[in-house]
Every structure is written in C-alpha cells, then in structure tokens.
Write a protein that holds these residues in place. Structure first.
Motif, PDB file in Angstrom:
ATOM      1  N   ALA A 164       0.848  -1.197   0.000  1.00 10.08           N
ATOM      2  CA  ALA A 164       0.000   0.000   0.000  1.00 10.08           C
ATOM      3  C   ALA A 164       0.881   1.244   0.000  1.00 10.08           C
ATOM      4  CB  ALA A 164      -0.907  -0.001   1.235  1.00 10.08           C
ATOM      5  N   PHE A 165       0.514   2.230  -0.805  1.00  3.20           N
ATOM      6  CA  PHE A 165       1.216   3.516  -0.795  1.00  3.20           C
ATOM      7  C   PHE A 165       0.935   4.224   0.531  1.00  3.20           C
ATOM      8  CE2 PHE A 165       0.637   3.389  -5.587  1.00  3.20           C
ATOM      9  CZ  PHE A 165       1.976   3.213  -5.857  1.00  3.20           C
ATOM     10  N   PRO A 166       1.872   5.026   1.059  1.00  5.03           N
ATOM     11  CA  PRO A 166       3.187   5.335   0.494  1.00  5.03           C
ATOM     12  C   PRO A 166       4.294   4.411   0.986  1.00  5.03           C
ATOM     13  CG  PRO A 166       2.794   6.756   2.360  1.00  5.03           C
ATOM     14  CD  PRO A 166       1.586   5.859   2.257  1.00  5.03           C
ATOM     15  N   HIS A 195      -6.233   1.421  -0.993  1.00  5.58           N
ATOM     16  CA  HIS A 195      -7.479   1.876  -0.374  1.00  5.58           C
ATOM     17  C   HIS A 195      -8.203   0.722   0.324  1.00  5.58           C
ATOM     18  CE1 HIS A 195      -7.846   5.704  -3.069  1.00  5.58           C
ATOM     19  NE2 HIS A 195      -6.894   5.779  -2.180  1.00  5.58           N
ATOM     20  N   VAL A 196      -8.197  -0.450  -0.311  1.00  8.60           N
ATOM     21  CA  VAL A 196      -8.847  -1.625   0.290  1.00  8.60           C
ATOM     22  C   VAL A 196      -8.166  -1.982   1.617  1.00  8.60           C
ATOM     23  CG1 VAL A 196      -9.266  -4.102   0.047  1.00  8.60           C
ATOM     24  CG2 VAL A 196      -9.688  -2.564  -1.898  1.00  8.60           C
ATOM     25  N   LEU A 219      -2.303   5.746   5.085  1.00 10.83           N
ATOM     26  CA  LEU A 219      -2.309   5.014   3.814  1.00 10.83           C
ATOM     27  C   LEU A 219      -3.261   5.653   2.803  1.00 10.83           C
ATOM     28  CD1 LEU A 219      -2.237   1.281   5.005  1.00 10.83           C
ATOM     29  CD2 LEU A 219      -0.325   2.751   4.376  1.00 10.83           C
ATOM     30  N   LEU A 220      -4.424   6.092   3.266  1.00 15.99           N
ATOM     31  CA  LEU A 220      -5.399   6.720   2.366  1.00 15.99           C
ATOM     32  C   LEU A 220      -4.848   8.007   1.759  1.00 15.99           C
ATOM     33  CD1 LEU A 220      -8.747   6.224   4.333  1.00 15.99           C
ATOM     34  CD2 LEU A 220      -8.209   5.275   2.076  1.00 15.99           C
ATOM     35  N   PHE A 224      -3.621   8.354  -2.203  1.00 10.35           N
ATOM     36  CA  PHE A 224      -4.302   9.372  -3.010  1.00 10.35           C
ATOM     37  C   PHE A 224      -3.297  10.358  -3.592  1.00 10.35           C
ATOM     38  CE2 PHE A 224      -6.093  13.663  -3.290  1.00 10.35           C
ATOM     39  CZ  PHE A 224      -7.135  13.463  -4.177  1.00 10.35           C
ATOM     40  N   SER A 225      -2.347  10.781  -2.775  1.00 11.34           N
ATOM     41  CA  SER A 225      -1.327  11.741  -3.210  1.00 11.34           C
ATOM     42  C   SER A 225      -0.445  11.148  -4.297  1.00 11.34           C
ATOM     43  CB  SER A 225      -0.484  12.172  -2.012  1.00 11.34           C
ATOM     44  OG  SER A 225       0.543  13.033  -2.408  1.00 11.34           O
TER      45      SER A 225
END
Length: 362
Positions: A164-166, A195-196, A219-220, A224-225
């Motif tokens: 998961a980002f970042p 996102h999940v 994480l969200l 998104f960024s």
C-alpha cells in the motif's frame, strides 16, 4: 512553518524529523510516569526511541544511496516512526530501477536484524515463555535493548512491505504491475489495493485498536497523493515551462516602496513578484512578506526581497518543474530565456493548466 525538526543535510539531502516522533516521546514519557515507572525505565525507553530513529534513518539512506547510484537526486527526507518519506528531483519511470530503490530500504533493516540476531544471540530468547518475556521488559541491559531493536527492525521491514502507498510495498507492487501495464494504470491499480487495505485497517481499528485508525488515514492520504502526482506528471508530458508560464508579470526595482507594491496588489491578481535591477534578476517578493510588512509603506523592496531563489528555463520539461514545485515553500519561479526574464511560473497557474488538460484528456 513546518513543525518538523531539520537535522541537516546529508549527501545533498535535507533530513527532517517528523513531529510524530516528538508525539511518541511525549506519549512514552507520560505513560511511563503515570504508571509509576522508574527513571531508569524512562531513560531506557527514550534511548530506544533514539535507536529506532537511527534505524529509520539508515532505512532511508539505503533508498537515497541506491537512487543516487542510478542518477536520481533526493532533495528531502522526512523521518517518521514507521519509516520515511523522500522527495526526489525526478521519479524513475523504470520498473527495475524502482524495485532496486524500493527494496534497498527494507534490505537495510533486514541486514541490521541479521547482525543483531547473531550478536545477541536471539536464539536464547526464542524458548522464553510469557513470564520470561515480561521479566525481560524490566531488564534494562544492553542485551535486552538489542533484542527489542532486533524486533523493531524485523517489524520495520515487514510493515514497509505491506502493498500500500506510500509504503515500500506499494511501490514494489506498482513496479511489478508496471512491467505489463503503463505507469499510470499500474499506479491506479496499486492505489485501489492501497485503499482496500486502508479500509480494512480502519474497520479493525474501530473495533480493536485506535492506532490503526491513524495508520489507515496515513495510507489513504499517501495513496491518493501518489496517484494524483503520477496522473499529473503524465498529463504534463510533452509540455515545457513556456506553455504554462505567466507572461504579463509586474516587476519591481529594489528602490520601489511598499506603497507601490500594495497599489499593484490591490488593482490586480498578482501576489508574488520578481525584482529586477539593470535587466538582472536580483530577488523575489513573496506575498507573505508583503502582508507581514504592509504597515510600513515607506519600506523599500531591497529590504524585503528574498535574494536566494531558483529560476526555470522556457524549454525545461513541465513535469520536472511540477515535481520541483511539490516540495517548495514558495512555488514561484522567474522564467528565463537566454538569461533574460520573460515571465514567471507558480503552482496556482500550473494547477489551472492541469485542470484544463485534464478536461481535454478525460
């Protein structure tokens, strides 16, 4: 003003300690004091936090040195308790290079963990029962300190491999997807997966552990960024700075006064200005400095202007300019052609350019 603590520059990279480290220190001290812990225990935990910070720094240095070897300069590095966030002058478009840069961070933690595994040795702790581990928590020896540092390095390596980002795992996932998909599509898919994972952590956090709520938010926002930046860079491909720059700009002389600056601001939409003397750029006037000194109408521009600044060339790649602006406190640059001022570019104008291009493309 940023709440992060600047630690200096290393290998040309500005290193900052994120404010959450200070929050962690306060939380540890308060919790220990309220529980009636001894001074030795408080000092032990503070030293341990410092050691964790050093491990996080080494993790990021792994990324930094690998990126440098590939030819990518890291301009800023922000250290958080769970890892770090680095800002680069340009992002690699090669899945192989992204894999190498990303894997180098967790690899550093794994190497530290392996060294500690044999130095302690960790095998002595494996057979411990719950009571013995509890006893170890109250043992402030160097051996116990290193054992917990071993656990932290393993945790940092495992945590950062979450896809998961970042986090590094998100970038590894994107690099693998990028082998078959375009970078934009690979980032979009990796963002959806991020996102999940964030939503699952959010639900678990609501039921069991509030700390997971902050991780979910991290994480969200991060995913998104990352997705937005990659989309914007893709939209700006093929354009140069001259395509998005401001052409009709007002310039000031160092001997102009605050009265003249305010007059220009009130009758137009410009907020930042270039200062020119004898056809040479000598400084910049930023909006925040103008507002701060607006009560002194006789103040001269030369006493207000910033003399340390960057310029951009008209033919410079617009996507590179976008990346550079992302990390600037004052994203406003004079634009030159053959050493002559012909305009300026700021993030507001670049954002408007992106909005127009986004509507045309999608």
């Amino acid at each position: 003003m940023s709440a992060n603590l600047k630690l200096g520059k290393y290998y040309g990279t500005e290193v900052q300690l994120h404010w959450t480290f200070f929050l962690l220190v306060v939380w540890v001290v308060l919790s220990e004091v309220l529980s009636g812990a001894s001074i030795d225990r408080v000092l032990f935990n503070l030293q341990f936090i410092l050691a964790v910070m050093i491990c996080v720094l080494l993790h990021e240095v792994g990324h930094l040195l690998t990126a440098k070897k590939i030819g990518i300069k890291t301009t800023k590095m922000v250290l958080l308790p769970v890892g770090g966030i680095s800002t680069v002058e340009k992002s690699t478009q090669s899945p192989k290079e992204e894999l190498l840069i990303t894997l180098s961070g967790p690899l550093v933690n794994i190497i530290i963990a392996i060294i500690l595994f044999f130095a302690i040795p960790v095998s002595d702790y494996i057979s411990y029962d719950l009571g013995q581990y509890f006893t170890a928590l109250n043992d402030f020896s160097v051996r116990t300190f290193l054992f917990f540092l071993f656990i932290v390095n393993v945790a940092l390596a495992v945590f950062n491999m979450i896809p998961a980002f970042p986090l590094d795992g998100g970038r590894i996932l994107r690099a693998v997807l990028d082998i078959k998909l375009s970078r934009v599509k690979a980032t979009r898919v990796a963002t959806m997966i991020s996102h999940v994972i964030a939503i699952v952590l959010l639900l678990i956090g609501l039921l069991f552990n509030p700390i997971l709520l902050f991780l979910s938010l991290f994480l969200l926002i991060g995913s998104f960024s990352e997705n937005r930046v990659v989309q914007h860079i893709d939209l700006l491909k093929g354009y140069s700075v001259k395509d998005a720059m401001l052409k009709n700009i007002t310039v000031f002389d160092p001997d102009d006064t605050m009265e003249e600056i305010i007059r220009v601001i009130l009758r137009g939409s410009e907020t930042n200005f270039v200062v020119v003397e004898d056809k040479k750029i000598v400084g910049l006037l930023y909006h925040k400095d103008i507002i701060k000194n607006s009560d002194n109408r006789t103040l001269k521009v030369r006493d207000l202007m910033t003399t340390t600044f960057k310029t951009m060339e008209t033919e410079e790649n617009l996507s590179a300019a976008y990346i550079l602006m992302q990390d600037e406190i004052h994203p406003f640059f004079p634009v030159i052609e053959k050493n002559e001022l012909i305009g300026a570019i700021d993030f507001d104008n670049l954002h408007e350019f992106l909005l127009m291009e986004d509507r045309l493309k999608y």
